[in-house]
Motif scaffolding. Structure first.
Motif, mmCIF file in Angstrom:
data_model
loop_
_atom_site.group_PDB
_atom_site.id
_atom_site.type_symbol
_atom_site.label_atom_id
_atom_site.label_comp_id
_atom_site.label_asym_id
_atom_site.label_seq_id
_atom_site.Cartn_x
_atom_site.Cartn_y
_atom_site.Cartn_z
ATOM 1 N N LEU A 25 68.901 13.901 -0.604
ATOM 2 C CA LEU A 25 68.852 15.257 -1.152
ATOM 3 C C LEU A 25 69.833 15.426 -2.304
ATOM 4 N N ALA A 26 70.950 14.706 -2.238
ATOM 5 C CA ALA A 26 71.957 14.766 -3.292
ATOM 6 C C ALA A 26 71.813 13.621 -4.277
ATOM 7 N N SER A 27 71.571 12.416 -3.764
ATOM 8 C CA SER A 27 71.495 11.205 -4.575
ATOM 9 C C SER A 27 70.121 10.567 -4.396
ATOM 10 N N PRO A 28 69.170 10.908 -5.233
ATOM 11 C CA PRO A 28 67.798 10.411 -5.038
ATOM 12 C C PRO A 28 67.668 8.900 -5.143
ATOM 13 N N LEU A 29 68.679 8.223 -5.670
ATOM 14 C CA LEU A 29 68.637 6.763 -5.718
ATOM 15 C C LEU A 29 68.411 6.189 -4.321
ATOM 16 N N PHE A 30 68.886 6.886 -3.274
ATOM 17 C CA PHE A 30 68.778 6.398 -1.908
ATOM 18 C C PHE A 30 67.519 6.907 -1.209
ATOM 19 N N GLY A 31 66.657 7.603 -1.959
ATOM 20 C CA GLY A 31 65.380 8.047 -1.432
ATOM 21 C C GLY A 31 64.266 7.084 -1.794
ATOM 22 N N SER A 32 63.041 7.501 -1.533
ATOM 23 C CA SER A 32 61.865 6.658 -1.769
ATOM 24 C C SER A 32 61.150 7.088 -3.056
ATOM 25 N N PHE A 33 60.676 6.090 -3.799
ATOM 26 C CA PHE A 33 59.894 6.347 -5.006
ATOM 27 C C PHE A 33 58.455 5.881 -4.852
ATOM 28 N N GLU A 34 58.016 5.756 -3.613
ATOM 29 C CA GLU A 34 56.628 5.388 -3.355
ATOM 30 C C GLU A 34 55.701 6.474 -3.902
ATOM 31 N N GLY A 35 54.686 6.037 -4.631
ATOM 32 C CA GLY A 35 53.696 6.977 -5.140
ATOM 33 C C GLY A 35 54.114 7.773 -6.351
ATOM 34 N N PHE A 36 55.292 7.463 -6.933
ATOM 35 C CA PHE A 36 55.742 8.206 -8.103
ATOM 36 C C PHE A 36 54.917 7.816 -9.336
ATOM 37 N N PRO A 37 54.773 8.733 -10.282
ATOM 38 C CA PRO A 37 53.988 8.471 -11.487
ATOM 39 C C PRO A 37 54.762 7.590 -12.468
ATOM 40 N N PRO A 38 54.129 7.149 -13.556
ATOM 41 C CA PRO A 38 54.847 6.377 -14.578
ATOM 42 C C PRO A 38 56.109 7.090 -15.038
ATOM 43 N N MET A 39 57.162 6.321 -15.249
ATOM 44 C CA MET A 39 58.470 6.882 -15.542
ATOM 45 C C MET A 39 59.066 6.225 -16.784
ATOM 46 N N LEU A 40 59.789 7.012 -17.574
ATOM 47 C CA LEU A 40 60.522 6.519 -18.735
ATOM 48 C C LEU A 40 61.988 6.896 -18.577
ATOM 49 N N ILE A 41 62.884 5.939 -18.789
ATOM 50 C CA ILE A 41 64.322 6.186 -18.734
ATOM 51 C C ILE A 41 64.939 5.780 -20.064
ATOM 52 N N HIS A 42 65.751 6.672 -20.655
ATOM 53 C CA HIS A 42 66.547 6.360 -21.837
ATOM 54 C C HIS A 42 68.013 6.409 -21.439
ATOM 55 N N ALA A 43 68.737 5.319 -21.697
ATOM 56 C CA ALA A 43 70.149 5.241 -21.319
ATOM 57 C C ALA A 43 70.886 4.396 -22.343
ATOM 58 N N SER A 44 72.216 4.431 -22.282
ATOM 59 C CA SER A 44 73.042 3.683 -23.226
ATOM 60 C C SER A 44 74.119 2.907 -22.483
ATOM 61 N N LYS A 45 74.403 1.709 -22.962
ATOM 62 C CA LYS A 45 75.479 0.907 -22.381
ATOM 63 C C LYS A 45 76.838 1.550 -22.634
ATOM 64 N N GLY A 46 76.931 2.472 -23.570
ATOM 65 C CA GLY A 46 78.176 3.170 -23.834
ATOM 66 C C GLY A 46 78.412 4.366 -22.938
ATOM 67 N N ASP A 47 77.505 4.626 -22.008
ATOM 68 C CA ASP A 47 77.589 5.785 -21.130
ATOM 69 C C ASP A 47 78.211 5.386 -19.801
ATOM 70 N N ILE A 48 79.040 6.240 -19.252
ATOM 71 C CA ILE A 48 79.666 5.971 -17.966
ATOM 72 C C ILE A 48 78.634 5.831 -16.853
ATOM 73 N N LEU A 49 77.445 6.425 -17.032
ATOM 74 C CA LEU A 49 76.399 6.379 -16.012
ATOM 75 C C LEU A 49 75.334 5.327 -16.300
ATOM 76 N N TYR A 50 75.644 4.385 -17.173
ATOM 77 C CA TYR A 50 74.678 3.357 -17.557
ATOM 78 C C TYR A 50 74.084 2.638 -16.347
ATOM 79 N N ASP A 51 74.913 2.222 -15.404
ATOM 80 C CA ASP A 51 74.416 1.456 -14.263
ATOM 81 C C ASP A 51 73.599 2.305 -13.301
ATOM 82 N N ASP A 52 73.741 3.621 -13.335
ATOM 83 C CA ASP A 52 72.834 4.463 -12.560
ATOM 84 C C ASP A 52 71.404 4.255 -13.042
ATOM 85 N N ALA A 53 71.228 4.173 -14.359
ATOM 86 C CA ALA A 53 69.892 3.947 -14.916
ATOM 87 C C ALA A 53 69.352 2.589 -14.505
ATOM 88 N N VAL A 54 70.209 1.560 -14.556
ATOM 89 C CA VAL A 54 69.787 0.208 -14.201
ATOM 90 C C VAL A 54 69.397 0.131 -12.727
#
Length: 346
Positions: free
Chosen positions: A264-293
């Motif tokens: 509910l707080a951190s969707p990374l630990f939830g399920s992405f079964e059945g999710f539609p096509p997804m696009l992520i834009h991120a930067s290696k200069g961002d503190i949250l870069y590894d969240d995207a990875v």
């Protein structure tokens, strides 16, 4: 450098790399950026210390501190017009017979008829409303994607901790589907808004509600337990204006005792079964870069359809700036939105 990482029929995926760097003056620019980041880290840490002291003084002092920070956020993240033109405007909602469950705004292109919708969830570290500059970014997406944008608000922490924001977005999503059952829609979010959006869509799926035709995430924050290595490394190296402590503090305000690994707080630990096509834009200069990875890996493991574009040296949600890289990211994301909407229309 721009990297496109696609996950389609197989879990092996494919990797495409395009160099976007320009030579000349990089050493001087890097030194200036490090100095600016260190200065901003000092300011952020100073503000966070004030927040800790206010919290120790009691609820009234703490809420007064939060309101001051919200006003500061609104003033410092001001729109960058007239340097930038946003060819979209706020428009009226669907009417008075059925209003969204939360305060919302609508945006549409000035000169073209919108085709399809974008469902936008803003960031703001879970504690702040959509800033004027992010509002301008929403308008730019409406214009560039040639779509009408529905941008609902949600209750903010610390007054309303998780899952209040998720509940509000689930309600807004259910209302939208009820009002526009046959209208194609792509979901879009940035920063902390990605955690709220993805958790809401995971909840919506469990409730039997439909999902959007696509999802676009900009500089996503999806793990409030701060396990991503970039959170630690970038904070200590001073390569970002933000710090691990600042993320931990706003996460504490939002969680209010809830486990940071609760989907509910951190969707990374939830399920992405059945999710539609997804696009992520991120930067290696961002503190949250590894969240995207890590999010990309999770979607890949679920067999999802995913594209990730990684820039080398941009800041957090750089799309809100008036730079060539910001315009490039918006154009690429808007193209994804347009293609997903057109596919749903046909």
């Amino acid at each position: 450098m721009s990297v496109a990482y696609g996950v389609g029929e197989s879990c092996v995926g494919r990797l495409e790399v395009q160099s976007m760097d320009r030579g000349g003056g990089l050493g001087l620019k890097s030194a200036a950026r490090r100095w600016a980041n260190r200065t901003m880290q000092w300011l952020v840490t100073r503000s966070m210390r004030q927040g800790v002291r206010a919290h120790a003084e009691g609820r009234d002092a703490f809420l007064a501190y939060v309101e001051r920070q919200r006003r500061m956020h609104y003033l410092t993240d001001a729109p960058i017009l007239p340097m930038m033109e946003a060819e979209a405007v706020r428009v009226a909602g669907p009417g008075v017979l059925s209003s969204p469950p939360a305060p919302s705004e609508w945006f549409a292109p000035k000169s073209r008829k919108p085709r399809g919708h974008v469902f936008y969830v803003h960031g703001g570290s879970f504690v702040a409303e959509r800033s004027p500059r992010i509002t301008q970014l929403v308008a730019r997406f409406a214009a560039t994607a040639e779509a009408q944008v529905f941008a609902p608000s949600y209750r903010l922490a610390p007054e309303h901790p998780c899952p209040a924001a998720v509940d509000d977005i689930v309600a807004a999503w259910a209302w939208f589907l009820d009002q526009y059952p046959d209208e194609p829609v792509v979901a879009l979010a940035e920063s902390a808004g990605t955690a709220v959006l993805l958790s809401a869509l995971q909840q919506a799926r469990e409730k039997g509600l439909g999902l959007p035709a696509g999802i676009v995430l900009l500089s996503p924050w999806v793990d409030l337990s701060l396990q991503s290595w970039s959170v630690t490394a970038a904070s200590l190296a001073g390569t970002t204006p933000y710090t691990m402590e600042s993320l931990a503090l706003v996460a504490r305000f939002y969680l209010d005792g809830m486990s940071a690994t609760d989907p509910l707080a951190s969707p990374l630990f939830g399920s992405f079964e059945g999710f539609p096509p997804m696009l992520i834009h991120a930067s290696k200069g961002d503190i949250l870069y590894d969240d995207a990875v890590r999010l990309a890996e999770k979607v890949r493991d679920a067999g999802g359809d995913l594209t990730v574009r990684l820039w080398t040296d941009e800041t957090h949600v750089w799309e809100r700036m008036n730079t060539p890289k910001a315009k490039e990211s918006i154009l690429l994301a808007a193209d994804f939105i347009r293609r997903r909407l057109d596919a749903a229309l046909n």
